[in-house]
Design a protein around this motif. Structure first.
Motif, PDB file in Angstrom:
ATOM      1  N   GLU A  55      -7.826   2.154  -2.661  1.00  0.00           N
ATOM      2  CA  GLU A  55      -8.400   1.835  -2.194  1.00  0.00           C
ATOM      3  C   GLU A  55      -9.160   3.338  -1.454  1.00  0.00           C
ATOM      4  O   GLU A  55      -9.114   4.594  -1.994  1.00  0.00           O
ATOM      5  CB  GLU A  55      -7.488   1.470  -0.408  1.00  0.00           C
ATOM      6  N   ASP A 109     -12.043   0.741   2.246  1.00  0.00           N
ATOM      7  CA  ASP A 109     -11.021   1.086   3.215  1.00  0.00           C
ATOM      8  C   ASP A 109     -11.649   1.444   4.350  1.00  0.00           C
ATOM      9  O   ASP A 109     -13.038   1.567   4.658  1.00  0.00           O
ATOM     10  CB  ASP A 109      -9.914   2.007   2.785  1.00  0.00           C
ATOM     11  N   GLU A 146       0.874  -1.174   0.447  1.00  0.00           N
ATOM     12  CA  GLU A 146      -0.122   0.057  -0.068  1.00  0.00           C
ATOM     13  C   GLU A 146       0.528   0.836  -0.475  1.00  0.00           C
ATOM     14  O   GLU A 146       2.004   1.733   0.650  1.00  0.00           O
ATOM     15  CB  GLU A 146      -0.884  -0.540   0.987  1.00  0.00           C
ATOM     16  N   ASN A 188      -4.240   4.983  -1.996  1.00  0.00           N
ATOM     17  CA  ASN A 188      -5.733   5.392  -1.168  1.00  0.00           C
ATOM     18  C   ASN A 188      -6.232   6.769  -1.848  1.00  0.00           C
ATOM     19  O   ASN A 188      -5.461   7.463  -3.045  1.00  0.00           O
ATOM     20  CB  ASN A 188      -4.767   5.634  -0.074  1.00  0.00           C
ATOM     21  N   LYS A 233     -11.221  -3.952   3.682  1.00  0.00           N
ATOM     22  CA  LYS A 233      -9.779  -4.173   4.308  1.00  0.00           C
ATOM     23  C   LYS A 233     -10.476  -3.801   5.651  1.00  0.00           C
ATOM     24  O   LYS A 233     -11.209  -2.287   5.591  1.00  0.00           O
ATOM     25  CB  LYS A 233      -9.182  -2.666   4.460  1.00  0.00           C
TER      26      LYS A 233
HETATM   27 CA    CA Z   1      -6.001   2.893   2.779  1.00  0.00          CA
END
Ligand code: CA
Ligand code: C2E
Ligand code: CA
Length: 296
Positions: A171, A201, A80, A139, A222
């Motif tokens: 995400e 997320d 990530e 993200n 997640k």
């Molecule tokens: Ca994240």
């Protein structure tokens, strides 16, 4: 309040204006008095705002990568990308603090474009060096996602860099979608049709998670760190984690647990058949150099 907050009209009006704004953010029809903590917050926001505007041109932003481990094979399968800001005046500032300032002052798209390009270049380099197919998660802030040129932009960046869209997961936080699910749906569909994977997320912290899963083209969920923290000590958390994993399996989605800090948490999650694990137990976010050195 005269004279404690000031003895000039301009001072009192400007402070009243600040608390009016703060109060409205909290709740409509609320009231609030000016105090020292508001004063400090406003001053800090002001400096953050000013410094952030030149952060990109001063090369103060970098991207680090936190490994994601497959439970089945015990090997690295993705990372990530997490942005870092180190400012000469303020020192290192957490993205938790500056991302929302970036959104407020209209800089989130520039920062997002920087993170997209940098992380795609870095992971492509990793993959070429190590002859592997490491996946990259990025993200995306809600404001970015809703930007009219977002899809074109990210498609162009991936193409320019030369990385396959299929290796990239975007995400998106669950909370975002609650407000704007109708507007988000076609954007997410377009991204999915272009080959990107989509991850929800902070799953479990929002309100109507289940209905989204039916309506949105999501590939991955997640599980939020708050549930992992309590996994071993709170029965309700364990049931919830179990249920989320079951929902994921039912909907053919990958389930990732984040914020895994101990061996015991990892073992419990493996026992519950969670697919991927991310957290300090395996690694902190690493620079590209450290990632290559450790995982090549
Ligand atoms: Ca994240
Ligand atoms: P997130 O997406 O939930 O990212 C996970 C955060 O948890 C990261 O914090 C990561 O460093 C931290 N973390 C990972 N494993 C552990 C662990 O085992 N224990 C603990 N205590 N923490 C762990 P970070 O890097 O400070 O990022 C905070 C948030 O800022 C992220 O939360 C994400 O929402 C946002 N963010 C970070 N980078 C970007 C970016 O490039 N773009 C956007 N839009 N948001 C970003
Ligand atoms: Ca998260």
């Amino acid at each position: 309040m005269y004279p404690n907050d000031g003895d000039k009209a301009e001072d009192l009006i400007s402070k009243a204006d600040i608390v009016l704004y703060k109060s409205k953010l909290q709740q409509k029809g609320h009231f609030l008095f000016f105090n020292d903590s508001i004063n400090k917050q406003v001053k800090r926001d002001y400096i953050l705002d000013a410094q952030l505007r030149s952060a990109l041109t001063n090369n103060e932003l970098t991207v680090v990568y936190q490994p994601q481990i497959s439970v089945k094979t015990g090997t690295l399968i993705g990372v990530e990308a997490l942005v870092r800001w180190n400012n000469t005046l303020l020192g290192p500032i957490s993205p938790n603090e500056f991302i929302h300032v970036a959104e407020d002052i209209g800089m989130i798209n520039d920062i997002g474009r920087f993170v997209n390009k940098q992380s795609m270049q870095d992971i492509l380099q990793f993959n070429r060096l190590t002859n592997s197919n490491l996946r990259l998660s990025i993200n995306i802030s809600p404001k970015q996602l809703m930007e009219p040129l977002f899809v074109d932009d990210i498609l162009n960046t991936a193409q320019d860099v030369g990385i396959k869209n299929q290796l990239i997961t975007l995400e998106i936080t669950e909370n975002v979608l609650i407000v704007n699910v109708k507007k988000a749906q076609p954007i997410l569909q377009q991204l999915k049709d272009s080959g990107f994977k989509l991850s929800l997320d902070d799953f479990g912290t929002g309100y109507s998670s289940l209905s989204y899963l039916n309506n949105l083209p999501i590939n991955e969920i997640k599980i939020d760190k708050t549930f992992i923290d309590k996994l071993l000590t709170n029965n309700q958390s364990e049931s919830l984690v179990k249920t989320i994993i079951a929902i994921g399996k039912l909907s053919q989605m990958t389930v990732v647990a984040e914020g895994v800090e101990t061996k015991e948490q990892y073992e419990r999650l493996a026992h519950l058949h969670c697919d991927k694990i991310q957290g300090y137990y395996f690694d902190r976010p690493l620079s590209l150099e450290a990632l290559i050195a450790k995982y090549k």
